[in-house]
Design an enzyme around this catalytic site. Sequence first.
Site, PDB file in Angstrom:
ATOM      1  N   GLU A 266       0.974  -1.199   0.067  1.00  0.00           N
ATOM      2  CA  GLU A 266      -0.013  -0.109  -0.002  1.00  0.00           C
ATOM      3  C   GLU A 266       0.979   1.169   0.110  1.00  0.00           C
ATOM      4  OE1 GLU A 266      -3.060  -0.065  -0.118  1.00  0.00           O
ATOM      5  OE2 GLU A 266      -3.454  -2.113   0.120  1.00  0.00           O
ATOM      6  N   CYS A 300      -3.060   8.525   2.706  1.00  0.00           N
ATOM      7  CA  CYS A 300      -2.532   8.043   1.491  1.00  0.00           C
ATOM      8  C   CYS A 300      -3.851   8.353   0.359  1.00  0.00           C
ATOM      9  CB  CYS A 300      -2.362   6.469   1.475  1.00  0.00           C
ATOM     10  SG  CYS A 300      -3.569   5.616   2.088  1.00  0.00           S
TER      11      CYS A 300
END
Lengths: 508, 508, 508, 508
Positions: A266, A300
């Site tokens: 990720e 993110c």
Amino acid sequence: MGSEDKGLGFFKEIGLASNNIGSYINGQWKANGSSTTSLSPSNNQAIAQVTEPTLQDYEEGLNACNEAAKIWMTVPAPKRGEIVRQIGEALRAKLEPLGKLVSLEMGKILPEGIGEVQEIIDMCDYAVGLSRQLNGQIIPSERPDHMMLETWNPLGIVGVITAFNFPCAVLGWNACIALVCGNCVVWKGAPTTPLITIAVTKLVAEVLEKNNLPGAIFTSFCGGAEIGQAIAKDTRIPLVSFTGSTKVGLTVQKIVNERFGKCLLELSGNNAIIVMDDADIKLAVRSILFAAVGTAGQRCTTCRRLFVHESIYKDVLDQLVEVYKQVKIGDPLEKGTLVGPLHTRSSVENFKNGISAIKSQAWKILTGGSIVDSEGNFVQPTIVEISPDAPVVKEELFGPVLYVMKFQTLEEAIILNNSVPQGLSSSIFTRRPEAIFKWIGPRGSDCGIVNVNIPTNGAEIGGAFGGEKATGGGREAGSDSWKQYMRRSTCTINYGSELPLAQGINFG
Amino acid sequence: MGSEDKGLGFFKEIGLASNNIGSYINGQWKANGSSTTSLSPSNNQAIAQVTEPTLQDYEEGLNACNEAAKIWMTVPAPKRGEIVRQIGEALRAKLEPLGKLVSLEMGKILPEGIGEVQEIIDMCDYAVGLSRQLNGQIIPSERPDHMMLETWNPLGIVGVITAFNFPCAVLGWNACIALVCGNCVVWKGAPTTPLITIAVTKLVAEVLEKNNLPGAIFTSFCGGAEIGQAIAKDTRIPLVSFTGSTKVGLTVQKIVNERFGKCLLELSGNNAIIVMDDADIKLAVRSILFAAVGTAGQRCTTCRRLFVHESIYKDVLDQLVEVYKQVKIGDPLEKGTLVGPLHTRSSVENFKNGISAIKSQAWKILTGGSIVDSEGNFVQPTIVEISPDAPVVKEELFGPVLYVMKFQTLEEAIILNNSVPQGLSSSIFTRRPEAIFKWIGPRGSDCGIVNVNIPTNGAEIGGAFGGEKATGGGREAGSDSWKQYMRRSTCTINYGSELPLAQGINFG
Amino acid sequence: MGSEDKGLGFFKEIGLASNNIGSYINGQWKANGSSTTSLSPSNNQAIAQVTEPTLQDYEEGLNACNEAAKIWMTVPAPKRGEIVRQIGEALRAKLEPLGKLVSLEMGKILPEGIGEVQEIIDMCDYAVGLSRQLNGQIIPSERPDHMMLETWNPLGIVGVITAFNFPCAVLGWNACIALVCGNCVVWKGAPTTPLITIAVTKLVAEVLEKNNLPGAIFTSFCGGAEIGQAIAKDTRIPLVSFTGSTKVGLTVQKIVNERFGKCLLELSGNNAIIVMDDADIKLAVRSILFAAVGTAGQRCTTCRRLFVHESIYKDVLDQLVEVYKQVKIGDPLEKGTLVGPLHTRSSVENFKNGISAIKSQAWKILTGGSIVDSEGNFVQPTIVEISPDAPVVKEELFGPVLYVMKFQTLEEAIILNNSVPQGLSSSIFTRRPEAIFKWIGPRGSDCGIVNVNIPTNGAEIGGAFGGEKATGGGREAGSDSWKQYMRRSTCTINYGSELPLAQGINFG
Amino acid sequence: MGSEDKGLGFFKEIGLASNNIGSYINGQWKANGSSTTSLSPSNNQAIAQVTEPTLQDYEEGLNACNEAAKIWMTVPAPKRGEIVRQIGEALRAKLEPLGKLVSLEMGKILPEGIGEVQEIIDMCDYAVGLSRQLNGQIIPSERPDHMMLETWNPLGIVGVITAFNFPCAVLGWNACIALVCGNCVVWKGAPTTPLITIAVTKLVAEVLEKNNLPGAIFTSFCGGAEIGQAIAKDTRIPLVSFTGSTKVGLTVQKIVNERFGKCLLELSGNNAIIVMDDADIKLAVRSILFAAVGTAGQRCTTCRRLFVHESIYKDVLDQLVEVYKQVKIGDPLEKGTLVGPLHTRSSVENFKNGISAIKSQAWKILTGGSIVDSEGNFVQPTIVEISPDAPVVKEELFGPVLYVMKFQTLEEAIILNNSVPQGLSSSIFTRRPEAIFKWIGPRGSDCGIVNVNIPTNGAEIGGAFGGEKATGGGREAGSDSWKQYMRRSTCTINYGSELPLAQGINFG
């Protein structure tokens, strides 16, 4: 000075003290490394001390974990689910103090801190149900008296390396699933959020102990690159789930692949919102605000790029600059604050460098752009008018900086959305079905998250979370993400006495 | 000398001649590189000439392919299925001559050559059905007036690099799925099987042309490492499916990952059969024979390691050596032949070196071990008694060499099975349910293929094919393998006018 | 005399008293019908009084329920899951007293009473996970600019009519799933277990109230055939889940079908165990005991027919008769009791009539066959040697009576297993893979539950529970049973401006 | 007069003659009943003669079918798929003549006739893929050393009773799936379309014969209620798929249920189109035309009710009446014809009665309403302005009659849509996402088919076809419809030597 003196009365509730041991190894709290200080991003003052583990501690932990794996993988999955259910209950009982700790140590505002802990709880509830649904398949065989099965078995140990911005939710996404799938978990939290790592581990540890299970099923380390690298290299860990920058992620992947391990990555995002001419502008502006300044731009999934249709460009920007001015910056634990500090001083440094680069490439800084003068790591939410070709637009600047650009057609906007290396999240605001379905279709957004009329951030756990391209391709939380935490075997059982061959081959 | 003179009357039927162009680019047969000769493994004589493409040809091909991708991905999936159906029909009409060609150029016996072509046909039939089942999901959203979708869209272009041992079936596994999923295919066949690459491509090309579709949807290259590397590096190709050795595969993976692409790897196997004391020995011996000497030991699923329970060790070995002696080695096109030649002279060289190494590490060569004196690349099927600790046992020797070892308990046999870097296929022969279910369970075989009472080789297309660890982790053909050929997006559509946030967060 | 005086101190804990109101309507406890007495099967003495509802009460309840349905179906599924989670927690907190109540009022032994409550709790946990997985599908459309969806929406109201033998677990199977699927539940418990109905409803009601949801989401009635019939006829209830005898079930189905409603039927079973010559006899005997005498033979999955291979017939029977003799009959709340009373005096009457019929058709009663002289409804566990052709063998006698028969081959045993109208559960004891896979294959057992080396009873919630033929065909609890509680729509959305037709039809 | 003389040269191609035998029994064409004449709806003249079977013929057929079932169910599913593939190829080769026959005998226009045959071909292709995907599941067991499986096995025989309006496509939906699922098929076609029944059966029969399979796997009868009733009552047929009116369907269901069989019902529809104020009116009008007059209004999915927003009501109606006037009525085989005849004289009678009833209840007939004076069964496409409360609006009048009504809000339109007993298909025309998602959501259309911006008719095979309420609840063709053609078993295999019980119960 004790934690109580600093108003940290809730520390005891979650098992923390002024000095804490930073690793849980073989069911014991034990660390022989140097001491590190956890700082509050709001004022850069010490919260508490943590003793970090050494590589010897790591080795001891992994040995125990490897042994525990043999036991845990043979516990029936629904029984593993029951353990995860108890972990969920333990977290639920401590939702408030844990949320506070997240806010205090990471710097995000309290509602987000509590939301983050709630997300692990949701994951636990979800994983409990999943523990009876980790289904293999029986596939029709073309051969008589043969049964073909697709089975899913545990991997053994899953390494989870998390980042400071979601110091516990990402652990939750991974660990809840990994555990019901029959894996032991080795967690390394972010070096700057050790207290969260410890507090969460304590709750998990208590549940394991109460159930007479080896504590090593959940092995946890505070620490930095050294431990991270040990995990990456460790052949006992078939899967490493890593959350962090693209740069570090690629390195981890290389190391893990070389030893035939797998990665679940990720990595960086560079997420755009497109506002079409027919958008509900009020909804869009509110969403952009949440997406761009929430968590001080340190998600993110933070929106970093904004594409506005030329016909409403001025209108949207005016409204946006207006709401930016009203945003309250300050102590994340205080009610009403929307933007807390950046996580560390080096985040601020990074922001400063970013603004310098922007200034040399952008047309205009519409609002923000400065560091807030204070003891803490506060910076101003910033809006920048810029060309999509400017190099900075291709990179992830981890703070509340929003690049704004104009477009004329949906096709153009989609090309712009897809024109960066990252592929995490994306969002469009429109009321036209044609635009919606094009956006989510084969020639639409190339991201892992493709939203309509909501921000780029704020994912639900039921879906798979993650992104394409430089974001790493991993998927966590819901959907069939659990498959990544297991190994698949295609099994064919011949229960007859003949040997027919596939494709009708006749051999000998 | 024309192909007819060599008894190659069937060449014309499948569009081959004495001289052939080795790449299909932008819907045209065109190649500007040097000429290469395809040799028959049976006698190392020339079959025909092939002109290979240059990197400029590659570039032209990829440019066209990239354009074609934009068209192909918007053709509805069931319509793409109809094209694949027609490809299947075209192959079915040429099953015999194509099977012969595989046997002639690759060297496997005719029933295996025909079986290989049949496998692509099966894949076509399967993919047609799949073209209406590439299903996304609607996942319940926790937010009112929101709909959460998991959509699957095409990747664009899929690169397929295949190996000589399955010169067309592996293309079939990948291309049939990739095409219905909406991807263009770029195929590089093995450098030593160019005629098969050309013949298969011709059939596909005709179908595309008949349907007025761009030929560039299927772009095909004969050629070697240069083209392979170009594919690995090409940012226009988000997915590279590679079949070959672990060593080369890791390199490909590194290159592809660096540019944020994905790999689907089918690498080396080192597959074992376990024969328990209660096994049906007759069935086991027949299976071992097929698994160890079939395709002259050049399948990735070839059995290379045999573990026999000590109580029946002698019996099994006696029977095995006996059947080995009866195996007919010779022209693969001739009826009755069970073992054809190795594929190339360098395969023979490799075998020779392998035998040398074995001799220094093994206890005894029970049968075989020599090269057959002939024009072709024939070697003797070989059985070797050896210790599981011998270094050669950990490696894949690509020929008909079987290592035999003894064991006492199921647990021991499983540990031995799992003790090599590779994790492709494995098989047990037993009649005890307890042993069967342990073998396929969490502490059983760690391979991607886990068989019971059948050989390690001979997979059906309905299951997922591939292996763990050094075998690369890819899965091809059936089950949900298709997901690897598409990109997944988690889409949340807000169709109301409110902005509720996940995890109940209240922002601003 | 108050409940405390009878040692019913736990009554208060679960909201019960000497006099209780027998329906929960529109969020209120309210009943205007006559009073009924709940009797203890152990001594036929009154436990407490219950006022039953009238048809007017029913009508009021259903009106409110129908209104509540409009609200409940628009609550997002994961939020509904959160309510079910809280119900699970409420039950967990009362596991002991509820288990006691089940044992007291139904008559099953305490471990089974607690197990039954545990089963609802398990169902709650399972349903919580499911609330994020009630997934629809996106299916590839053959038409450009079209999206095809399969959506699942709530039905509205689900009627649940349960039987005395599982007075609350069956509610759990249905209600947990029905609720997360977005349906209101209308429950009618068995007329002879009103206290369990009330106690469970109280816990559910409290959760709804605490969450400010309409109590009418869960509408509950004690009562008999009158209320049952009202439910069957009620066009507001699209689905009626009925558990009971085949005879009554068929009538319910007819009534419901006539008004275009659907039924989910769990009717009579007549379950067999086959013991093959290679069986683990000790395991088999223990299993038969649990299957045949557990719950005093009053499970729908109770083993009523035993087929033993002739070669071990005597051995198995000797052991079985031996263990039957050691079975402790008595107060189900007492530790060590294995067989409690039948549920009512009419059950005993039924047993008596059954034994009479048996005596006229059977060869020999090997053990049991009599009523135990006592205040309660105790009868002797009974083993009968009989011909498979005897008419009684085709019927379900709801008590601890086991018919024993001999066979020679697996094929014969399977034919015998399948030779009754019912098709619920079945079990084989064998160690041969061939027999196992034949048994679960196309020509094996025709039942909904097909076990190997375990009893016919004792299902896990993760699988689908239910049976074929006269057992009604319904499936409850796990797998995709949830689909029955929702309505499926195939939706095609055209987001383009053309009108292409399926099957390529050109109209006009 | 021979068929050639009537321009029926294509008859031979599909195995038809002037006199034909109307049942395929035990692999033989054999019928001992009376002769019936197939009439052309265009002119009510004889096409050909057919000898119908007797009940003795039925019995012979079923006996053979029952025997064949034992063989067919053990043929591996992918091999069954191969047979269905060949059936598809056989149909493809005869697409034109079969399409013509459908047009000739049923009366639908040629493009629809060909489309109908294409639909079976599509179903064959789909079913071939499915034959490797009839997947069971492996579900995690809560008990150690236990494996829980959900298996799917064939039912044995599936009875398929089809209606005149889709004289072969509905057979295709059922038979393709039933066959790959391992069932024999017993087909009774409509009494008035025997030639289609025979022609399709011939192709299937040839494939079975060519593959040396028992012809009885596909047993086929022309005939009427007598044979239909025999199927309904036949305990050898566990599943009866019936297409026809709600009235007959309910009777069939009652008979089948009484013998514990299952029904798959496709009954009456009464389908509505809603045109919102923001609709693309041109698209809507074209769709309504196809939906209301296509197949002369004799589809179960024909649009019979039209709700137009009051703001565009006049506009839509004007345009609609205009296009109705241009519709060409005539010989269905002639190019350009849009509306062919009704199927039979009694259909015309029915239409006449319907119009009478309408006249007494409606406000105004806007166009049509009369029978066309001719030899054939032609009637005028009819538009009627009416109140939604008029009783005729609740019923299905099987002809081209469209009821038009006005509405003001989406909520109102949905209530109207849902206000009839039938629940098959429905469609909305709108461009607002909110309206679209409400329409397909929990409080939207209650039909099995819920379309947006396309007509009510013209389903794709990839989705599940069927409807709720009085439409019967069955689902055919795609999605997981195949599960209805198999029986599900939940299997638990204990491969250990202990006997742990579910829910942690401790027994004895």
